[in-house]
Design a protein around this motif. Structure first.
Motif, mmCIF file in Angstrom:
data_model
loop_
_atom_site.group_PDB
_atom_site.id
_atom_site.type_symbol
_atom_site.label_atom_id
_atom_site.label_comp_id
_atom_site.label_asym_id
_atom_site.label_seq_id
_atom_site.Cartn_x
_atom_site.Cartn_y
_atom_site.Cartn_z
ATOM 1 N N HIS A 71 16.408 -175.246 13.309
ATOM 2 C CA HIS A 71 16.756 -173.831 13.360
ATOM 3 C C HIS A 71 15.737 -172.984 14.098
ATOM 4 C CE1 HIS A 71 20.240 -174.330 10.808
ATOM 5 N NE2 HIS A 71 19.510 -175.204 10.113
ATOM 6 N N SER A 72 14.730 -173.643 14.646
ATOM 7 C CA SER A 72 13.674 -172.841 15.280
ATOM 8 C C SER A 72 14.229 -171.988 16.404
ATOM 9 C CB SER A 72 12.586 -173.762 15.816
ATOM 10 O OG SER A 72 11.890 -174.314 14.730
ATOM 11 N N GLU A 74 17.085 -170.660 16.680
ATOM 12 C CA GLU A 74 17.739 -169.463 16.142
ATOM 13 C C GLU A 74 16.719 -168.453 15.664
ATOM 14 O OE1 GLU A 74 21.074 -170.459 13.521
ATOM 15 O OE2 GLU A 74 20.969 -172.433 14.463
ATOM 16 N N VAL A 75 15.676 -168.977 15.038
ATOM 17 C CA VAL A 75 14.607 -168.075 14.595
ATOM 18 C C VAL A 75 14.041 -167.330 15.787
ATOM 19 C CG1 VAL A 75 12.326 -167.994 13.616
ATOM 20 C CG2 VAL A 75 14.072 -169.393 12.552
ATOM 21 N N PHE A 79 13.490 -163.347 16.811
ATOM 22 C CA PHE A 79 12.333 -162.648 17.383
ATOM 23 C C PHE A 79 12.703 -161.934 18.665
ATOM 24 C CE2 PHE A 79 9.831 -166.073 15.106
ATOM 25 C CZ PHE A 79 9.697 -165.276 13.986
ATOM 26 N N THR A 82 14.184 -158.892 17.766
ATOM 27 C CA THR A 82 13.141 -157.939 17.349
ATOM 28 C C THR A 82 12.525 -157.260 18.546
ATOM 29 O OG1 THR A 82 12.660 -159.547 15.653
ATOM 30 C CG2 THR A 82 11.135 -157.698 15.876
ATOM 31 N N ALA A 86 12.563 -153.430 19.583
ATOM 32 C CA ALA A 86 11.345 -152.648 19.812
ATOM 33 C C ALA A 86 11.351 -152.082 21.216
ATOM 34 C CB ALA A 86 10.122 -153.533 19.595
ATOM 35 N N ALA A 89 13.659 -149.234 21.515
ATOM 36 C CA ALA A 89 13.087 -148.020 20.929
ATOM 37 C C ALA A 89 12.087 -147.390 21.876
ATOM 38 C CB ALA A 89 12.447 -148.341 19.595
ATOM 39 N N LEU A 90 11.138 -148.210 22.328
ATOM 40 C CA LEU A 90 10.059 -147.662 23.158
ATOM 41 C C LEU A 90 10.569 -147.281 24.530
ATOM 42 C CD1 LEU A 90 7.028 -149.878 22.306
ATOM 43 C CD2 LEU A 90 7.392 -147.488 21.783
ATOM 44 N N VAL C 303 18.417 -171.084 8.711
ATOM 45 C CA VAL C 303 17.670 -170.064 9.466
ATOM 46 C C VAL C 303 16.652 -169.395 8.558
ATOM 47 C CG1 VAL C 303 17.871 -167.885 10.685
ATOM 48 C CG2 VAL C 303 19.538 -169.677 11.060
ATOM 49 N N ALA C 306 13.802 -171.735 7.959
ATOM 50 C CA ALA C 306 12.952 -171.865 9.148
ATOM 51 C C ALA C 306 12.138 -170.594 9.369
ATOM 52 C CB ALA C 306 13.826 -172.137 10.381
ATOM 53 N N LEU C 307 12.778 -169.483 9.123
ATOM 54 C CA LEU C 307 12.093 -168.205 9.349
ATOM 55 C C LEU C 307 10.923 -168.038 8.405
ATOM 56 C CD1 LEU C 307 12.408 -165.744 11.101
ATOM 57 C CD2 LEU C 307 13.826 -164.711 9.350
ATOM 58 N N GLU C 310 8.705 -171.860 8.120
ATOM 59 C CA GLU C 310 8.086 -172.459 9.299
ATOM 60 C C GLU C 310 7.402 -171.429 10.190
ATOM 61 O OE1 GLU C 310 11.027 -174.784 11.295
ATOM 62 O OE2 GLU C 310 11.487 -175.931 9.493
ATOM 63 N N HIS C 311 7.905 -170.224 10.220
ATOM 64 C CA HIS C 311 7.291 -169.227 11.113
ATOM 65 C C HIS C 311 6.932 -167.958 10.375
ATOM 66 C CE1 HIS C 311 8.690 -171.792 14.381
ATOM 67 N NE2 HIS C 311 9.887 -171.789 13.807
ATOM 68 N N ALA C 314 4.782 -165.535 12.552
ATOM 69 C CA ALA C 314 5.562 -164.859 13.578
ATOM 70 C C ALA C 314 6.433 -163.766 12.962
ATOM 71 C CB ALA C 314 6.426 -165.864 14.323
ATOM 72 N N LEU C 315 6.926 -164.071 11.805
ATOM 73 C CA LEU C 315 7.755 -163.081 11.121
ATOM 74 C C LEU C 315 6.960 -161.817 10.838
ATOM 75 C CD1 LEU C 315 10.506 -162.583 9.801
ATOM 76 C CD2 LEU C 315 9.548 -163.469 7.690
ATOM 77 N N ALA C 318 6.360 -159.981 13.949
ATOM 78 C CA ALA C 318 7.550 -159.256 14.388
ATOM 79 C C ALA C 318 7.671 -157.947 13.637
ATOM 80 C CB ALA C 318 8.782 -160.120 14.171
ATOM 81 N N ILE C 321 5.243 -155.594 15.044
ATOM 82 C CA ILE C 321 5.719 -155.092 16.342
ATOM 83 C C ILE C 321 6.755 -153.988 16.133
ATOM 84 C CG2 ILE C 321 7.106 -155.727 18.347
ATOM 85 C CD1 ILE C 321 5.656 -158.389 18.324
ATOM 86 N N LEU C 322 7.622 -154.248 15.244
ATOM 87 C CA LEU C 322 8.651 -153.232 14.999
ATOM 88 C C LEU C 322 8.032 -151.926 14.522
ATOM 89 C CD1 LEU C 322 11.614 -155.174 13.424
ATOM 90 C CD2 LEU C 322 11.547 -153.936 15.580
ATOM 91 N N MET C 324 5.044 -150.893 15.085
ATOM 92 C CA MET C 324 4.339 -150.275 16.221
ATOM 93 C C MET C 324 5.340 -149.572 17.134
ATOM 94 S SD MET C 324 1.210 -150.521 16.129
ATOM 95 C CE MET C 324 0.720 -150.795 14.465
ATOM 96 N N ALA C 325 6.470 -150.267 17.350
ATOM 97 C CA ALA C 325 7.482 -149.677 18.213
ATOM 98 C C ALA C 325 7.982 -148.369 17.612
ATOM 99 C CB ALA C 325 8.636 -150.649 18.400
#
Lengths: 115, 538, 360, 758
Positions: A71-72, A74-75, A79, A82, A86, A89-90, C303, C306-307, C310-311, C314-315, C318, C321-322, C324-325
């Motif tokens: 699933h990486s 999809e992950v 991102f 995301t 972002a 928005a910016l 998902v 994994a989110l 595993e990450h 990164a989550l 993210a 980042i949001l 900050m945005a």
């Protein structure tokens, strides 16, 4: 309950497209995004084109995710989403700001970096 | 001990940087006196009987990046020890000599001055090329700041030019060194940067490789020296640098180039050195005469002395590339002597500049009647610089020329030695002695003697300074003058102690090309690398 | 590459497609957009036809799924329209179409969660923002020419160069993908998505337990599937999930096995049932039980796992980042200087002057 | 200078230690000879630093040099036969092997033989006398201590030069005396002429020094040593083996030629003489000591010291012939200039150059005795002359123009000066029988005719030139005497009232400016010194008549030294028995500088067959030159004096005009040319200084524009590159994006090609 059913259906009906098919779609979309980014003068459209390139990347990621059976990918699309959000928005805030300054959305109106 | 020698100035530098500005001077002077003391202690710890091999006087090495084989390893032979003594000797003098010259941003000034000392020590104590090169390059940073912040009118350009010029050269030299390191590391796991291992590897290279590596190394070191076509940064940097900067530049920094040639080029690349020695010698001879003649038409005293440095170091390089003991020993001695006499000359000029704010011989002159003590020192150091017997410049200049003369003259008589030069080189370079007498005496004649000429509005008023030298300034110049005199009258201690390392380097130069190719020195490299790796034990 | 598609035909199609795209882009004077669109459509259609034919090897079952081609072409067509439509609003709308058709492709790839979130986030949120901004940043049209386009929308910059570049990129990319990544295997069939999820059961035993519990797995009383005679279920000391198999740890495995067989797989299905001495052979007193399909992890489970598992970093990033945005957008959109109207006018005049001066 | 003192003390203790441990070869206390003046110099430095204005520095220096003289005398009287080597401490030492020539060793040590004894005696002797003279002469000057510091330093350096036991130490002294000369010429540092003269002296000397230095290098490379002892041994061995010092030929002439260049520089011979007349800008005692008596004879010393290299097996090769010719021509040339000068000190300077020419000619004619004897006598009488000039200068506020002074002998207090001047002039003019200068010059002149042409080609031609020069010398010498010291009393003060700062004791008030100027008659110190020197000039005759075996005391000394001339072995078939004479010497040490009256009697054993040699040797008017020369040279001298009397004394009424002026119309521009020194300075300016100056400027421009320009140009390459790339920076976003996308395409294309290829 909807999702498994659809998944099942897709598996039964549409197993034939190979990874390459999806990647090819992704590539075409990406190239169109590039063309749009390069050629359109409206900043909003340009950003839309970048979103399109994101989208192309997303298709590729999901296709690879499926191919590798994890699933990486999809992950990563999450991102990408995301970042796209972002960016929207910016970038849109910037566009508004710039538009206020010059009353124009033409990217060429901002050529201060001219060397 | 050597580690302390490197670390202490850094510590001082940091201390000065954070201490109140009022105490910066005292701190710097105290710190530099401790540097001198440390140098003396190191000199006493050093086993002078065994000057040819390297002694760490304590800690051998500090691992730095063990995975890459990088470690800071220390060791000095007597040549490096003498240069360390020179550096330590100049350290308090430069600090003391700048008390009145630097009145703004005092902390920055002294902090960087101390950092410069640390870097110079680093160059002389390093036994691996990474440490060496880092120190070698780090000298640029403090001097860049000293020049660009405290220099004269054109300081920014001078600083940038100085930095870029020498930096570009050193980068090329680094490429050469790294190539050698690569060769040395070919047969071992990981890397080795130990000079001893590199030396073996370099000597095993083919003539062609050696020539290329020599070109690369000389590109860096010759700029630092500086040798004839790449000297133009020096007059500019000297002219614009503050007094202490000039003193250190002339006193020690230029010697980094000759030291590096002595340490790397000669023992590493015997075939190439033997092949291209005449070429380098010709360049240095051109430098001697060319720079000397340029001195003649200078009106800026400091520029004149700067050009004279180019000329003088031509002798130094000439002696080194005579490839015999007399020349090399003379060259090493020249490094020390030039540091004393030219450094002192820069001090003298600096003291004059503090009073008159001009260095033009057209504007200032006949100072003997206004500043007799200053004039005495000025004439003294000028004569030392001219190479007058009895003062230090003579012995080394004589030996450099004699070395060049002997070199390759073994067919002439008993006194001839191996080498690639010959009598003609010495004869032509010798005219540099005449030229040196010409320009230096003309300078003295204009500045010291003759009718008193002072710039308008600079009668007796020198701000806080008296007309003649203060006790502090005399105190700065006196040790230098003593050094000049002692080394001139009795250079034997230096000559005796550098005899062994010089002889060693000379022996390394005499390797036959055929035998060098035949012997696979891989085993030795591995051995050296292993020794280097396990050097913590011994 | 040859195995997938005839290169000459492929590149010919690409050239035609490129020509079509470049024609389809808005131009100043004569703008043969329709012709271009048709050309491009033909070219891409031909490519996909060729691709499909290459996959067909005599077996009608191997014919590529028609939905893929339909939606792929819709997506590409819509994206073409995004870049070629002179009005930004329509572009954005076409982009929504692109997204919708891509989400169908996602579905076909078994990424249901992503497909729907794509629609929600992209089509629902981001694109709406775009539409807002397009509205906001377009000069109010004069009464006289309502339909007039802005100068920067009406024609594109160097369409030929851009198209050439884009199609060279396309050719190279697809060539690279076709040649390089296949590594000699011409078909890269996509495996059934469910296979991937067996190992996930290890990580989420609670879901299995919950599902089994719902079936009365843990109740003390059960009944015979044939006779309906109730009997007592053996007590389960422990369970363990390994790669889609549930192992039951019971005090008396033989009895338990018997009981579960009696239930007739209504509650559990014993793996390897009927094989004599199934559990004695293994010497294991645990009973392997097949996990019910409803307890298998879904795409969302995958998902999500994994989110989060595993990450996680990164989550977090993210999220930052949001944030900050968000802050950035606030700062950017804020009015920087408060000016009176007169000052604004003066500023505008000087700006105009400097612009005209700068552009000359 | 205090530092110098400290070092001096250290070295002295060091020397004392060395002396106590010195093994055998010579007395270590000889170290006092150079070191006492050095110590004195240091003490003077202390006085300078302490701003002591008394006469203390003079006292220190006079005493120390006198003590050095005493030590020298003591050592001389107690000397052993042959050369003594005294090592004080090791100076330069480096070895790179154990074989011959693989060690560079230059000790601070002395090599004392007749030659060095002779030189040291008159250096320290004259030095102490002149220091005494200077103590009065320089009194009241601001730089009193400075003067004496340099003065004493000079004696030290001269001692190193003369006593040093190796060529490097000689070089040290050589440059050291050059330095002191520089410092003392430029003593009046406010006077631009003095500064320029000092500079000129140093630089011209440096040219000679370069020759010397290269000569030393070549000597070392050839022989593997710079120490005399070993050097002479090797030369003797070489001569014994090869008939010449070396097997290879080119160094046998190169080394002497190089040393010769050094000697020419220091001793102001023809191409390099230009600095000496200018050097008269220095204080007169300096001119007397350094530029007349001692330093300038260092060249003669060098040639005499290295004589075995100039002459082997009794035959000089052409370095020595060159020396003869250059000496001869210098003598004539500078005499002609001296005839036309008006500044009496300058006349003396040119006469010095001229007399040095005689000495070199003497060396060239193989009479080292003659040359050394002339050095010796010349030292005394020329010092006398200079000191007299100095007294005049001192008394008349710097006035030296012979057209503005007259009749000094008639003025109160000037008698001793005038008489001393007369003595000096007589000596210089070679007045027969009563002057030492007559005998020493004679020795050289007669040798010119004696030496056969087969050994020194055209020696008699040179002899004639030198004879004529002797006449010219007599003329211009007495021109000075007749113009300045006798005749009508008349004087004009000079313009240097301030330079000497006559602010001491009572004379101050008497010295106004031009108006009411009174000459300042010399005091006791000057008079004493002049008297002693004048007497010594006469007394030097005595040395000619002692030790007849070797043609005078000087000859006796030289017989013991490396300067001894060995007659050609091939002319003496009886060479074999002479081998044992002196061990290392091939033939009996002897001079051909015979004097006629001892001619028959004084030849030593092994020379009995010299009749044959003389038959081959030249004659003068068919007679033995030694006999005839007495009369001939006396005649030339007296004729010269007579002409001077005729032109400059007889019937002269004023200081400015004499009968000589009547001759001017007949001579055309020649007197002007001569007065302008034949425009040699100008010629050198055009030939050397000008081009060099141009080259310097050219180099400077090249350095700035070309060399530095290349550097800056290299630095400019990135800038130019950036400027050209700037075009691509349109500022338009999409243009950058095109670059990006294009770059991506190219990268991918490469990747694809690599994939396909791989």
């Amino acid at each position: 309950m909807m999702a498994p059913v659809l998944a099942q259906a897709s598996e039964e009906l549409l197993t034939n497209p190979t990874l390459f098919h999806y990647l090819f779609v992704s590539t075409i979309m990406f190239s169109i995004g590039v063309i749009g980014f390069l050629t359109r003068r409206n900043m909003i459209i340009m950003f839309l084109c970048t979103e399109m390139m994101f989208q192309a990347a997303g298709i590729a990621l999901v296709a690879f995710s499926r191919y590798h059976l994890n699933h990486s990918g999809e992950v990563f699309v999450i991102f990408v989403l995301t970042i796209a959000a972002a960016e929207a928005a910016l970038a849109l805030a910037l566009v508004v700001l710039l538009f206020r300054r010059r009353e124009s959305l033409d990217a060429a109106a901002w050529a201060e970096m001219k060397g | 001990m050597l580690l302390v020698l490197v670390l202490w100035p850094i510590l001082c530098s940091l201390l000065i940087a954070v201490a109140p500005a009022r105490q910066a001077r005292q701190l710097a002077l105290g710190g530099s006196l401790v540097v001198l003391a440390l140098t003396i202690v190191a000199a006493f710890m050093f086993p002078w009987d065994d000057g040819a091999s390297y002694h760490s006087l304590g800690l051998d090495a500090v691992p730095f990046l063990p995975s890459l084989g990088v470690e800071m390893s220390f060791g000095v032979d007597s040549v490096a020890m003498w240069l360390i003594i020179l550096t330590g000797f100049l350290a308090p003098l430069t600090v003391w000599g700048s008390f009145t010259a630097i009145t703004e941003r005092v902390r920055t000034y002294y902090a960087w001055l101390m950092a410069l000392n640390a870097a110079m020590f680093g160059v002389f104590v390093a036994r691996d090329i990474i440490f060496f090169y880092v120190s070698f390059e780090f000298t640029l940073v403090p001097l860049f700041i000293l020049i660009s912040l405290y220099g004269s009118s054109n300081r920014k350009f001078a600083a940038i030019k100085f930095f870029l010029f020498t930096f570009l050269g050193s980068i090329i030299a680094l490429a050469g060194l790294v190539y050698v390191a690569w060769k040395a590391s070919a047969d071992i796991e990981g890397w080795t940067f130990q000079i001893a291992a590199l030396q073996e590897a370099a000597r095993a290279m083919t003539a062609r490789e050696q020539a290329i590596v020599m070109l690369a190394m000389m590109a860096g070191f010759a700029v630092k020296v500086p040798l004839f076509p790449v000297h133009t940064w020096l007059p500019l940097a000297h002219t614009e640098a503050p007094t202490a900067g000039s003193v250190i530049l002339a006193g020690v920094l230029l010697k980094l180039g000759t030291y590096a040639i002595f340490r790397f080029v000669l023992p590493f690349l015997p075939i190439a050195v033997n092949e291209y020695a005449p070429f380098v010698a010709v360049l240095s001879i051109i430098g001697i005469i060319y720079a000397g003649l340029i001195c003649w038409v200078q009106t800026d005293v400091k520029k004149l002395v700067a050009y004279s440095s180019v000329s003088h170091l031509g002798f130094c390089v000439l002696g080194m590339f005579a490839l015999n003991s007399v020349g090399a020993a003379g060259s090493v001695l020249y490094m020390i002597n030039h540091g004393l006499s030219t450094g002192a000359l820069f001090f003298c000029i600096g003291f004059m500049y503090e009073r008159y704010h001009t260095r033009s011989m057209e504007e200032v002159g006949g100072l003997a009647s206004r500043m007799p003590v200053w004039s005495f020192f000025m004439v003294f150091f000028t004569l030392a610089s001219v190479g007058l017997p009895g003062l230090n410049g003579f012995v080394s200049e004589f030996m450099c020329l004699l070395g060049a003369f002997q070199s390759g003259a073994s067919d002439i008589g008993a006194g001839g030695t191996v080498g690639q030069l010959g009598p003609w080189y010495a004869a032509i370079a010798g005219t540099g002695m005449i030229v040196a007498a010409m320009y230096l005496l003309i300078m003295v004649g204009k500045v010291v003697f003759g009718d008193l000429r002072e710039p308008a509005g600079h009668g007796d008023d020198h701000g806080s300074l008296p007309a003649d030298l203060t006790l502090r300034e005399i105190g700065v110049l006196t040790p230098l003058a003593l050094g000049c005199l002692i080394l001139g009258v009795y250079p034997k201690p230096v000559l005796d102690t550098i005899e062994a390392p010089v002889a060693q380097v000379m022996a390394q130069l005499e390797v036959e090309p055929e035998t060098m190719h035949a012997a696979t020195s891989h085993d030795t490299i591995v051995k050296f690398a292993m020794q280097a790796g396990g050097s913590d034990n011994d | 590459m040859e195995a997938l598609i005839n290169p000459i035909l492929f590149y010919l199609c690409l050239v035609i497609g490129g020509l079509g795209v470049s024609l389809a882009l808005p131009r100043r004077h004569v703008s043969p957009q329709v012709l271009g669109a048709m050309l491009a459509a033909t070219a891409f259609g031909a490519i996909f036809l060729l691709l499909g034919l290459s996959t067909y090897q005599g077996n009608p079952a191997d014919l590529p799924g028609i939905y893929f081609y339909v939606f792929a072409l819709i997506a590409i067509g819509a994206s073409l329209r995004v870049i070629s439509h002179p009005r930004p609003v329509y572009s954005a709308l076409y982009f929504i179409l692109t997204i919708l058709s891509s989400s169908v492709l996602y579905l076909m790839l078994g990424a249901e969660f992503m497909a729907f979130s794509l629609i929600i986030i992209y089509a629902g949120a981001i694109l709406i923002t775009y539409l807002f901004v397009i509205m906001l940043a377009t000069q109010a049209p004069q009464e006289s020419d309502v339909g007039a386009l802005s100068e920067y929308d009406a024609f594109s910059r160097e369409p030929m160069i851009a198209t050439c570049l884009g199609f060279v990129l396309l050719a190279v990319l697809s060539g690279l993908i076709a040649t390089g990544l296949t590594g000699g295997r011409h078909h890269l069939p996509l495996q059934p998505a469910a296979e991937a999820r067996l190992d996930l059961t290890n990580e989420m035993p609670r879901k299995v337990i919950r599902e089994l519990d719902g079936r009365g797995f843990f109740s003390k009383v059960s009944y015979d599937s044939g006779s309906g005679v109730p009997f007592t279920r053996p007590e389960i000391a422990d369970i363990e999930v390994t790669d889609g198999v549930l192992f039951l740890d019971v005090d008396d495995p033989a009895a338990a096995r018997h009981v579960m067989l009696d239930e007739g797989g209504r509650i559990t299905e014993i793996i390897g049932a009927g094989a004599p001495g199934a559990n004695t052979v293994s010497g294991d007193d645990r009973i392997p039980v097949r996990i019910p399909a409803s307890a298998m992890p879904s795409n969302i489970d995958g998902v999500g796992y994994a989110l989060v598992a595993e990450h996680p970093m990164a989550l977090e990033l993210a999220g930052v980042i949001l944030l900050m945005a968000l802050l950035g957008a606030v700062v950017l959109a804020r009015k920087q200087i408060e000016l009176t109207e007169d000052e604004k006018a003066a500023r505008a005049r000087t700006l105009g002057a400097s612009m005209s001066g700068g552009s000359s | 200078m205090s530092l110098v003192g400290a070092i001096g003390n250290d070295v002295l203790t060091l020397a004392a230690e060395a002396a106590s441990t010195a093994s055998g070869s010579g007395p270590g206390w000889m170290a006092a000879v150079p070191l006492l003046p050095l110590l004195a110099s240091a003490l003077c430095g202390l006085c300078l630093a302490g701003r002591i204005r008394s006469k203390l520095p003079a006292a220190i220096v006079v005493l120390s040099i006198a003590a050095a003289f005493a030590v020298t005398l003591f050592g001389f009287l107690g000397r052993a036969d042959g050369a003594q080597v005294i090592t004080i401490f090791e100076w330069i030492g480096l070895s790179w092997g154990s074989g011959p020539g693989e060690t560079l060793s230059a000790d601070f040590g002395f090599y004392m033989d007749g030659l060095s004894w002779l030189w040291m005696l008159f250096v320290t002797g004259l030095g102490s006398l002149i220091a005494l003279y200077a103590s009065e002469y320089m009194s009241g000057d601001k730089g009193y201590a400075r003067f004496f510091a340099a003065f004493a330093l000079f004696v030290f350096a001269m001692a190193c030069l003369v006593m040093g036991d190796n060529l490097v130490l000689l070089y040290l002294g050589w440059e050291g005396v050059g330095l002191c000369s520089y410092l003392l010429i430029g003593y009046f540092y406010k006077r631009p002429a003095a500064v320029a003269a000092a500079k000129k002296a140093f630089i011209v000397n440096r040219i000679g020094d370069l020759g010397l230095a290269i000569g030393v290098f070549l000597t070392f490379v050839t022989f593997g040593t710079v120490e005399y002892d070993e050097l002479f041994r090797m030369i003797d061995e070489g001569v014994a083996a090869n008939g010449q010092p070396l097997e290879e030929l080119w160094q046998t002439w190169t080394i002497p030629l190089l040393l010769m260049v050094g000697a020419f520089g220091k001793s102001a011979q023809l191409p390099l003489y230009v600095w000496l007349p200018d050097a008269m800008e220095g204080p007169t005692p300096v001119s007397a000591l350094i530029h007349a008596a001692t330093m300038v004879t260092a060249g003669v010393y060098l040639v005499a010291r290295m004589f075995p290299l100039f002459v082997y097996d009794g035959v000089p090769h052409y370095a020595l012939n060159t020396i003869a010719w250059v000496g001869t021509l210098t003598a004539l040339f500078s005499a002609t200039i001296g005839m036309a000068q008006f500044d009496i000190k300058r006349i003396m300077a040119y006469s010095t150059v001229s007399q040095l020419g005689y000495m070199f000619a003497g060396l060239g004619f193989l009479t080292t005795t003659g040359a050394a004897f002339h050095v010796f006598t010349h030292a005394f009488f020329k010092a006398t002359l200079f000191l007299c000039c100095g007294a005049v200068m001192h008394g008349f506020a710097g006035q030296l123009d012979l057209r503005r002074l007259s009749g000094l002998i008639h003025m109160k207090g000037w008698l001793i000066v005038s008489l001393a001047m007369l003595v000096g002039c007589l000596n210089l003019a070679g007045f027969p029988l009563i002057t030492a200068g007559y005998f020493s010059k004679d020795m050289i002149l007669s040798q010119a005719f004696t030496t056969p042409d087969s050994i020194v080609p055209y020696s008699s031609l040179m002899g004639w030139i030198l004879l004529i020069t002797a006449g010219l010398t007599a003329y211009y010498t007495f021109r000075v005497f007749f113009r300045v010291f006798v005749g009508p009393v008349e004087y004009e003060p000079g313009d240097e009232v301030h330079d000497h700062g006559h602010d001491d004791h009572d004379t101050h008030d008497e010295h106004g400016h031009d108006h009411g100027f009174h000459p300042h008659a010399p005091g006791w110190a000057i008079n004493t010194v002049l008297a002693v020197l004048a007497i010594a000039s006469f007394a030097a005759i005595g040395t000619y008549f002692v030790d007849k075996d070797h043609h005078g005391w000087v000859g006796g000394l030289l017989h013991d030294s490396s300067a001894a001339y060995h007659a050609p072995a091939h002319e003496h078939h009886a060479a074999a028995p002479e081998l044992k004479h002196g061990g290392v010497m091939l033939t009996a040490a002897d001079d051909h500088g015979h004097a006629a009256d001892e001619h028959a009697a004084s030849h030593e054993a092994g020379h009995d067959d010299h009749g044959g040699a003389h038959a081959e040797a030249g004659t003068l008017f068919g007679q033995d030159p030694h006999a005839v020369m007495y009369y001939v040279s006396a005649a030339f001298g007296i004729v010269g004096i007579f002409i001077a009397w005729l032109l400059h004394y007889a019937g002269r009424k004023t200081a400015a005009k004499s009968k000589a002026d009547l001759l001017l119309p007949f001579l055309g521009p020649i007197p002007t040319w001569a007065q302008n020194k034949w425009y040699v300075d100008e010629l050198y300016d055009i030939l050397f200084r000008g081009p060099l100056w141009l080259i310097s400027h050219l180099f400077h421009i090249i350095d700035r524009l070309l060399v530095d320009g290349i550097v800056d140009g290299v630095g400019g390459i990135p800038r130019a590159l950036a400027r050209s790339l700037r075009v691509g920076q349109s500022g338009i976003l999409q243009n950058y994006a095109v670059g990006m996308a294009g770059g991506l395409g190219v990268l991918l294309l490469i990747a694809w090609i690599l994939t396909v290829a791989g």
